[in-house]
Design a protein around this motif. Structure first.
Motif, short mmCIF file in Angstrom:
data_model
loop_
_atom_site.label_atom_id
_atom_site.label_comp_id
_atom_site.label_asym_id
_atom_site.label_seq_id
_atom_site.Cartn_x
_atom_site.Cartn_y
_atom_site.Cartn_z
N ASP A 49 0.74 -1.30 0.07
CA ASP A 49 -0.20 -0.22 0.03
C ASP A 49 0.92 1.30 -0.07
O ASP A 49 1.78 1.25 0.64
N PRO A 50 0.71 2.15 -0.90
CA PRO A 50 1.33 3.38 -0.80
C PRO A 50 1.49 4.25 0.54
O PRO A 50 2.76 4.79 0.55
N LEU A 56 -1.35 -5.14 -0.23
CA LEU A 56 -2.67 -5.17 -0.70
C LEU A 56 -3.56 -6.21 0.00
O LEU A 56 -4.90 -6.09 0.13
N VAL A 61 -7.63 -5.32 -0.24
CA VAL A 61 -7.78 -4.43 -1.13
C VAL A 61 -7.84 -5.33 -2.37
O VAL A 61 -8.68 -5.13 -3.37
N PRO A 85 -10.83 -0.30 -2.39
CA PRO A 85 -9.96 0.60 -1.67
C PRO A 85 -10.38 0.37 -0.29
O PRO A 85 -11.46 0.15 -0.05
N CYS A 90 -10.76 7.05 -0.70
CA CYS A 90 -9.27 6.79 -0.80
C CYS A 90 -8.76 7.63 -1.85
O CYS A 90 -9.08 7.51 -3.07
N ILE A 96 -2.79 2.91 -6.69
CA ILE A 96 -3.08 1.54 -6.47
C ILE A 96 -3.18 0.73 -7.62
O ILE A 96 -2.59 -0.09 -8.09
N CYS A 99 -0.06 0.86 -9.76
CA CYS A 99 0.73 -0.25 -9.35
C CYS A 99 0.34 -1.52 -9.86
O CYS A 99 1.21 -2.30 -10.41
N CYS A 155 6.22 0.46 -3.93
CA CYS A 155 5.22 -0.17 -3.83
C CYS A 155 5.16 -2.09 -4.37
O CYS A 155 4.76 -2.79 -4.04
#
Length: 161
Positions: A49-50, A56, A61, A85, A90, A96, A99, A155
């Motif tokens: 997760d950032p 995740l 997520v 999310p 979010c 995300i 990523c 990430c």
């Protein structure tokens, strides 16, 4: 002539169904898609997760159920991911999605098309974000930004990479 072809086609289909060949083929295809989906999930579950130290997967997520794989042709697949999310507002949902795009493009050993969506009802601006994360030009432009690229790298890189 059309009636005759329809009858032949129906007869062949029934013979295959009774022999079990059609069902076996469908079961094998289904098992293959499930294996591909697990392969995809195995790639994305470790993305961090950032803004949290968790993956995740740990934050739910992404789950095994959020990955669907469909066969497009011989050794080509459509991968559909629907992630959730952690909160409906979010601010990092787009990141995300980026990523997920980057990690899958780098790591999947088979030819694929990728569609990434926010699970319906899990984000206040899901339609806008879905458009952004599936727009190849926007993804490419985002990865040209050095700050964004560095965050994505943090990430998607495995701890022992």
């Amino acid at each position: 002539m059309d009636v005759a072809l329809s009858l032949v086609s129906l007869t062949v289909t029934k013979v295959l169904q009774f022999s079990g060949l059609v069902d076996k083929r469908n079961v094998l295809r289904s098992e293959k898609m499930e294996e591909k989906a697990l392969e995809v999930y195995d790639v994305i579950r470790s993305i961090r997760d950032p803004e949290k130290p968790n993956t995740l997967e740990e934050l739910d997520v992404v789950t095994e159920k959020c990955v669907e794989v469909q066969e497009l042709g011989e050794d080509e697949y459509l991968i559909i991911i629907k992630f959730s999310p952690t909160v409906p507002h979010c601010s990092l949902a787009t990141l995300i999605g980026l990523c997920l795009q980057v990690k899958l493009q780098r790591c999947l050993p088979f030819k694929h098309k990728l569609e990434i969506y926010i699970s319906e009802g899990t984000h206040s601006t899901e339609e806008d974000i879905n458009k952004q994360i599936n727009d190849k030009e926007r993804v490419a432009a985002a990865m040209e930004n050095p700050n964004l690229r560095e965050i994505v790298e943090q990430c998607v890189t495995e701890p022992d990479d």
